[in-house]
Scaffold this motif. Sequence first.
Motif, PDB file in Angstrom:
ATOM      1  N   TYR A   1       0.838  -1.196   0.000  1.00  0.00           N
ATOM      2  CA  TYR A   1       0.000   0.000   0.000  1.00  0.00           C
ATOM      3  C   TYR A   1       0.874   1.247   0.000  1.00  0.00           C
ATOM      4  O   TYR A   1       1.830   1.343   0.764  1.00  0.00           O
ATOM      5  CB  TYR A   1      -0.899   0.035   1.231  1.00  0.00           C
ATOM      6  N   LYS A   2       0.523   2.189  -0.835  1.00  0.00           N
ATOM      7  CA  LYS A   2       1.207   3.476  -0.922  1.00  0.00           C
ATOM      8  C   LYS A   2       0.193   4.582  -0.650  1.00  0.00           C
ATOM      9  O   LYS A   2      -0.983   4.461  -0.983  1.00  0.00           O
ATOM     10  CB  LYS A   2       1.818   3.695  -2.307  1.00  0.00           C
ATOM     11  N   LEU A   3       0.690   5.673  -0.080  1.00  0.00           N
ATOM     12  CA  LEU A   3      -0.140   6.827   0.226  1.00  0.00           C
ATOM     13  C   LEU A   3       0.228   7.945  -0.736  1.00  0.00           C
ATOM     14  O   LEU A   3       1.409   8.272  -0.886  1.00  0.00           O
ATOM     15  CB  LEU A   3       0.089   7.263   1.679  1.00  0.00           C
ATOM     16  N   TYR A   4      -0.775   8.502  -1.390  1.00  0.00           N
ATOM     17  CA  TYR A   4      -0.584   9.557  -2.379  1.00  0.00           C
ATOM     18  C   TYR A   4      -1.379  10.799  -2.002  1.00  0.00           C
ATOM     19  O   TYR A   4      -2.443  10.696  -1.390  1.00  0.00           O
ATOM     20  CB  TYR A   4      -1.088   9.099  -3.755  1.00  0.00           C
ATOM     21  N   LEU A   5      -0.879  11.950  -2.417  1.00  0.00           N
ATOM     22  CA  LEU A   5      -1.650  13.185  -2.410  1.00  0.00           C
ATOM     23  C   LEU A   5      -2.019  13.488  -3.851  1.00  0.00           C
ATOM     24  O   LEU A   5      -1.191  13.338  -4.752  1.00  0.00           O
ATOM     25  CB  LEU A   5      -0.831  14.340  -1.817  1.00  0.00           C
ATOM     26  N   SER A   6      -3.245  13.909  -4.066  1.00  0.00           N
ATOM     27  CA  SER A   6      -3.744  14.151  -5.417  1.00  0.00           C
ATOM     28  C   SER A   6      -4.348  15.543  -5.519  1.00  0.00           C
ATOM     29  O   SER A   6      -5.002  16.003  -4.584  1.00  0.00           O
ATOM     30  CB  SER A   6      -4.812  13.111  -5.772  1.00  0.00           C
TER      31      SER A   6
ATOM     32  N   TRP B   1      -3.404   3.328  -2.251  1.00  0.00           N
ATOM     33  CA  TRP B   1      -3.354   2.579  -3.506  1.00  0.00           C
ATOM     34  C   TRP B   1      -2.487   1.346  -3.319  1.00  0.00           C
ATOM     35  O   TRP B   1      -1.432   1.421  -2.700  1.00  0.00           O
ATOM     36  CB  TRP B   1      -2.754   3.490  -4.574  1.00  0.00           C
ATOM     37  N   CYS B   2      -2.905   0.223  -3.845  1.00  0.00           N
ATOM     38  CA  CYS B   2      -2.100  -1.004  -3.831  1.00  0.00           C
ATOM     39  C   CYS B   2      -1.261  -1.027  -5.105  1.00  0.00           C
ATOM     40  O   CYS B   2      -1.787  -1.244  -6.200  1.00  0.00           O
ATOM     41  CB  CYS B   2      -2.986  -2.246  -3.756  1.00  0.00           C
ATOM     42  N   GLU B   3       0.024  -0.771  -4.936  1.00  0.00           N
ATOM     43  CA  GLU B   3       0.923  -0.651  -6.084  1.00  0.00           C
ATOM     44  C   GLU B   3       1.094  -1.978  -6.815  1.00  0.00           C
ATOM     45  O   GLU B   3       1.095  -2.018  -8.044  1.00  0.00           O
ATOM     46  CB  GLU B   3       2.272  -0.126  -5.589  1.00  0.00           C
TER      47      GLU B   3
ATOM     48  N   GLU C   1      -4.652  -1.624  -7.467  1.00  0.00           N
ATOM     49  CA  GLU C   1      -6.008  -1.588  -6.914  1.00  0.00           C
ATOM     50  C   GLU C   1      -6.239  -0.321  -6.102  1.00  0.00           C
ATOM     51  O   GLU C   1      -5.428   0.038  -5.244  1.00  0.00           O
ATOM     52  CB  GLU C   1      -6.253  -2.789  -5.999  1.00  0.00           C
ATOM     53  N   PHE C   2      -7.336   0.332  -6.371  1.00  0.00           N
ATOM     54  CA  PHE C   2      -7.779   1.465  -5.556  1.00  0.00           C
ATOM     55  C   PHE C   2      -8.272   0.921  -4.224  1.00  0.00           C
ATOM     56  O   PHE C   2      -9.063  -0.012  -4.188  1.00  0.00           O
ATOM     57  CB  PHE C   2      -8.900   2.210  -6.284  1.00  0.00           C
ATOM     58  N   ILE C   3      -7.822   1.516  -3.126  1.00  0.00           N
ATOM     59  CA  ILE C   3      -8.259   1.069  -1.810  1.00  0.00           C
ATOM     60  C   ILE C   3      -9.259   2.076  -1.241  1.00  0.00           C
ATOM     61  O   ILE C   3     -10.402   1.735  -0.990  1.00  0.00           O
ATOM     62  CB  ILE C   3      -7.065   0.879  -0.848  1.00  0.00           C
ATOM     63  N   THR C   4      -8.835   3.318  -1.065  1.00  0.00           N
ATOM     64  CA  THR C   4      -9.729   4.331  -0.519  1.00  0.00           C
ATOM     65  C   THR C   4      -9.139   5.728  -0.750  1.00  0.00           C
ATOM     66  O   THR C   4      -7.977   5.857  -1.129  1.00  0.00           O
ATOM     67  CB  THR C   4      -9.998   4.099   0.978  1.00  0.00           C
ATOM     68  N   ALA C   5      -9.957   6.736  -0.502  1.00  0.00           N
ATOM     69  CA  ALA C   5      -9.510   8.123  -0.661  1.00  0.00           C
ATOM     70  C   ALA C   5     -10.369   9.028   0.192  1.00  0.00           C
ATOM     71  O   ALA C   5     -11.490   8.673   0.569  1.00  0.00           O
ATOM     72  CB  ALA C   5      -9.604   8.549  -2.130  1.00  0.00           C
TER      73      ALA C   5
END
Length: 158
Positions: A91-96, A144-146, A150-154
Amino acid sequence: MKLVKIIGLLFSHGLVGFAGFALGIYLLPILIAPPAPSETEVLQASSGSLYTTEFRKDLQDSDSLHWGEGSVSINNQSITLMGTLAPGPDYKLYLSPEFVETEADFNRLKPKMLRVGEVKTFENFVVPLAEGIPLGDYNSVIVWCETFGEFITAGRYQ
């Protein structure tokens, strides 16, 4: 008759092998995950929050295996979650700069996003931020699951 028995055994053993492999993919991240931060640790790390948002299970591409739920706090030092994520690998954490809730939108906007770190726990997390990240340039935080794309949540924070 012997051929039918061989085919049946190959099928049944193959099915059991596949089920074991799938179960291993699901359980391995849980087994190797570090201890989750305590509620106190999350509250300390989230003090002085500039932004807050919620992860919800009802997003478009969230499903029974890919979801997150809880309160997210963002300050200049870290992003924290007081809640839970569905277990999974990488799992990775992104800012969008835009809110997304689908894999297609994530992939479309990924070049504009900032990957801020790894999420290694599934109950609560604290992800440290590098110094000088312009949080105001973004409006959403995404898990996000790299490995599997897979999209996990936002959650939208502004």
